[in-house]
Scaffold this active site. Structure first.
Site, PDB file in Angstrom:
ATOM      1  N   ASP A 161       0.680  -1.111   0.015  1.00 20.37           N
ATOM      2  CA  ASP A 161       0.050   0.066  -0.173  1.00 20.37           C
ATOM      3  C   ASP A 161       1.067   1.308  -0.148  1.00 20.37           C
ATOM      4  OD1 ASP A 161      -2.463  -1.554  -0.019  1.00 20.37           O
ATOM      5  OD2 ASP A 161      -2.432  -1.476   2.375  1.00 20.37           O
TER       6      ASP A 161
HETATM    7  N1  URA Z   1      -1.501  -5.933   3.601  1.00 24.20           N
HETATM    8  C1  URA Z   1      -1.780  -4.717   3.712  1.00 24.20           C
HETATM    9  O1  URA Z   1      -2.901  -4.468   4.346  1.00 24.20           O
HETATM   10  N2  URA Z   1      -1.050  -3.604   3.205  1.00 24.20           N
HETATM   11  C2  URA Z   1       0.056  -4.051   2.415  1.00 24.20           C
HETATM   12  O2  URA Z   1       0.593  -3.245   2.014  1.00 24.20           O
HETATM   13  C3  URA Z   1       0.651  -5.320   2.403  1.00 24.20           C
HETATM   14  C4  URA Z   1      -0.179  -6.253   2.927  1.00 24.20           C
END
Ligand code: URA
Length: 238
Positions: free
Chosen positions: A101
């Site tokens: 993310d």
């Molecule tokens: N899980 C998440 O919620 N975000 C990420 O970036 C990676 C795994």
């Protein structure tokens, strides 16, 4: 020699399915000859032309990036935000292997090796991912069992997980939890914690397929060596 559609997909031009379509539609020439059946093989030394454009068969490149927060895990962002390919200098068209993310930091691989990417992100290959999760709360130790047993996110139960409480800071009212998972569903870690009533305040991926961030600071990257690439293939295929 390899199947023509595989060479096209590995070059990063398009997916293997799309490559098959292009071949069947007579859009692909190998050394001047139209190939429109799917059994054909070719080599990386051949001249492959698709829709009149010569396919650039790039050398394979493998980069391990310590992605900072505030960077998008894609090659382009419609909102003009900084992307991971803005950080990594390369002459090749590198793509991230999966995603982190925007506000997640940590280990992200980038490569133009489509075959390895597909192996690593395929759910059935259960590649290990280790995350460090910060919660602005004192967590209940029962969360270890809840998360290990699996929680329902987006209507489906999560698979195996290892959970360790690394630290509980009673004064600051915060907790650090290490979560190891073998799937890569959308926002999986945040959703797993949400499912048991916690909001993730910071998330970092510390390990991916056995690789670590050792020796790197946020925003830095390094190239994998051949041994590491071979190990990745072995890990992904197991
Ligand atoms: N899980 C998440 O919620 N975000 C990420 O970036 C990676 C795994």
């Amino acid at each position: 020699m390899e199947r023509l559609q595989k060479i096209i997909a590995n070059s990063g031009y398009c997916s293997r399915r799309k490559a098959e379509e292009l071949i069947l539609n007579g859009k692909v020439k190998v050394n001047g000859e139209v190939i429109n059946t799917l059994g054909s093989k070719a080599s990386y030394a051949d001249t492959i032309i698709i829709n009149g454009v010569t396919l650039k068969l790039e050398p394979k490149e493998y980069v391990l990036l310590y992605k900072p927060r505030g960077v998008v895990s894609s090659v382009h962002d419609d909102k003009g935000r900084k992307t991971v390919v803005d950080i990594v200098e390369s002459e090749n068209r590198l793509y991230p292997v999966g995603r982190l993310d925007y506000d997640t930091s940590g280990l992200l691989l980038l490569t133009n090796d489509g075959e390895l990417t597909n192996l690593l992100i395929h759910p059935s290959h259960e590649v290990e991912k280790v995350y460090l999760v910060k919660i602005d709360d004192i967590v209940n130790p029962s969360l270890v069992k809840s998360l290990s047993n699996g929680v329902v996110i987006d209507g489906k139960k999560t698979g195996k997980a290892r959970v360790k409480i690394k630290k509980i800071d009673k004064k600051k009212k915060s907790s650090l939890i290490e979560l190891t998972i073998y799937e890569g569903r959308n926002h999986q870690v945040k959703k797993m914690f949400e499912a048991i009533g916690y909001k993730v305040s910071k998330l970092k991926r510390e390990k991916f397929a056995g690789l670590t961030l050792d020796g790197l600071k946020s925003g830095e990257y390094r190239h994998l060596n051949i041994k590491e690439v071979k190990t990745l293939y072995a890990v992904a295929k197991n």
